[in-house]
Design an enzyme around this catalytic site. Structure first.
Site, PDB file in Angstrom:
ATOM      1  N   PRO A 133      42.084  41.999  39.847  1.00 18.79           N
ATOM      2  CA  PRO A 133      43.419  42.136  40.173  1.00 18.79           C
ATOM      3  C   PRO A 133      44.557  41.687  39.051  1.00 18.79           C
ATOM      4  CG  PRO A 133      42.431  41.225  41.995  1.00 18.79           C
ATOM      5  CD  PRO A 133      41.302  41.158  40.972  1.00 18.79           C
ATOM      6  N   GLU A 249      31.243  56.793  28.007  1.00 25.22           N
ATOM      7  CA  GLU A 249      32.003  56.758  29.432  1.00 25.22           C
ATOM      8  C   GLU A 249      33.224  57.534  29.090  1.00 25.22           C
ATOM      9  OE1 GLU A 249      32.672  52.892  30.590  1.00 25.22           O
ATOM     10  OE2 GLU A 249      30.653  52.107  30.046  1.00 25.22           O
TER      11      GLU A 249
END
Length: 387
Positions: A133, A249
């Site tokens: 977060p 990725e």
């Protein structure tokens, strides 16, 4: 020949067979269930096992670990077909294209034998937990801690935006094993979620798009994990491991975007050909033709650039700045193309029953995940400074 079926320089008969299998699977066994998966926020677990049965999981992992024994190209065609079919309700990319390769590249022999075969069969679902977060893209600032206690790590912290997080059986967790260090304090620890005390999954996150994809928060409260689950068996290597895997990725993300871009153009070409306006086909208006020409050009450029990147990756020459270019440019171009194509659909483009509306909602996050595009530009600029 259509633009969508343009020959690829790396395509072989074997890869075409993989593509055909993937296309049938996504179109016949996934697309009919998309609405249900979107409503419940996740896929049904058996679809993972079915993908494993067909050899669509861990296609680029050696056969000795249960994989398909193929290469990145096998994973690329599966990714293209999944995105072309708009089946983004479960992430084979995270499972096979990312987590499996972390295990293959850095895992001990025991770790590879323990986790990869189940992943290839679809019995073990994998996720990776990096984002927090308060940290976002800045992985050096993560605060999830892993402290040694006897033969275990005691892990505390929280992660957010975790793809495959609801169903995941194993999760690669980025932790701080040395809170006083930045990059060199990061380690990757694999957790096995079944009956794991101190582990809790949060709510399914409600997203603008990709609503069938389970994305959750994860919480660790004095969670004990064996030190044997430290990826590679050596602390402080996590940040370097993450950086080494990023080109692969980001190329996977770009390949998925390019497939979406071409699907958007194809859908819009068909719609404008059939849609009548002012007594004629919408396609016969010059503005429509010029906009579609622009969109197809972007899709063709993206495919050409990515084919070059795939060739570089196969030669182990795909560097971080080039992968960053592919990720930001193709994702940005895809968002632009999808927006133009929605506009050409008029009011119908805003209706969920039309594929272009779902593409519009689903593709927006591509400019954020895998590293925000602003970060990609910073990576490129730094490389230019150091020339």
């Amino acid at each position: 020949m259509t633009f969508a079926n343009a020959p690829r320089p790396w395509m072989t008969d074997e890869l075409q067979m993989v593509r055909d299998t993937a296309r049938r699977f996504f179109e016949t066994e996934c697309v009919p269930h998309l609405k249900k998966w979107q409503e419940q926020g996740h896929v049904d677990r058996p679809i993972w096992r079915r993908a494993g049965e067909l050899g669509l999981l861990c296609a680029g992992i050696p056969e000795q670990y249960g994989g398909g024994g193929g290469s990145f190209l096998h994973e690329a065609v599966i990714c293209e077909e999944q995105m072309r079919a708009m089946v983004n309700s479960f992430s084979i990319n995270v499972h096979s294209g990312i987590v499996a390769h972390y295990l293959l590249a850095y895992g001990t022999e025991a770790q590879k034998q323990r986790w990869l075969p189940g992943m290839a069969r679809g019995e073990t679902i994998a996720a990776i937990a990096m984002t927090e977060p308060g940290a976002g893209t800045d992985l050096q600032r993560i605060t999830t801690s892993a402290v040694k206690d006897g033969d275990d790590y005691v892990i505390n912290g929280a992660k957010t935006f975790i793809t495959n997080g609801l169903l995941a059986d194993i999760i690669v967790v980025a932790c701080k094993t040395d809170p006083t260090a930045k990059a060199k304090g990061v380690s990757l620890v694999v957790i096995e979620t079944k009956d794991l005390a101190g582990f809790r999954r949060g709510r399914l996150l409600e997203k603008v798009g990709q609503q069938g994809q389970d994305t959750v928060e994860l919480f660790f409260n004095d969670m004990r994990v064996p030190q044997a689950n430290l990826l590679g068996g050596e602390e402080g290597k996590g940040f370097a491991q993450l950086m080494q895997q990023l080109p692969r990725e980001r190329l996977v993300l770009a390949i998925g975007c390019a497939a979406t871009m071409q699907r958007a153009v194809d859908e819009t070409l068909a719609y404008t050909r059939d849609r009548k306006i002012f007594g004629d086909s919408l396609l016969h208006l010059q503005n429509t033709r010029f906009k579609l020409a622009e969109c197809q050009t972007k899709a063709t450029i993206a495919r050409s650039f990515l084919d070059d990147c795939v060739a570089r990756l196969a030669r182990h020459e795909l560097d971080i700045p080039t992968a960053a270019m592919a990720k930001w440019w193709v994702s940005q171009a895809t968002c632009e193309v999808v927006d133009e194509c929605l506009q050409l659909h008029g009011g119908y483009g805003y209706m969920q029953e039309y594929p272009i509306a779902r593409m519009y909602a689903d593709v927006r996050v591509s400019r954020i995940y895998g590293g925000a595009n602003e970060v990609m530009k910073e990576i490129i600029a730094r490389a230019m400074e150091n020339q």
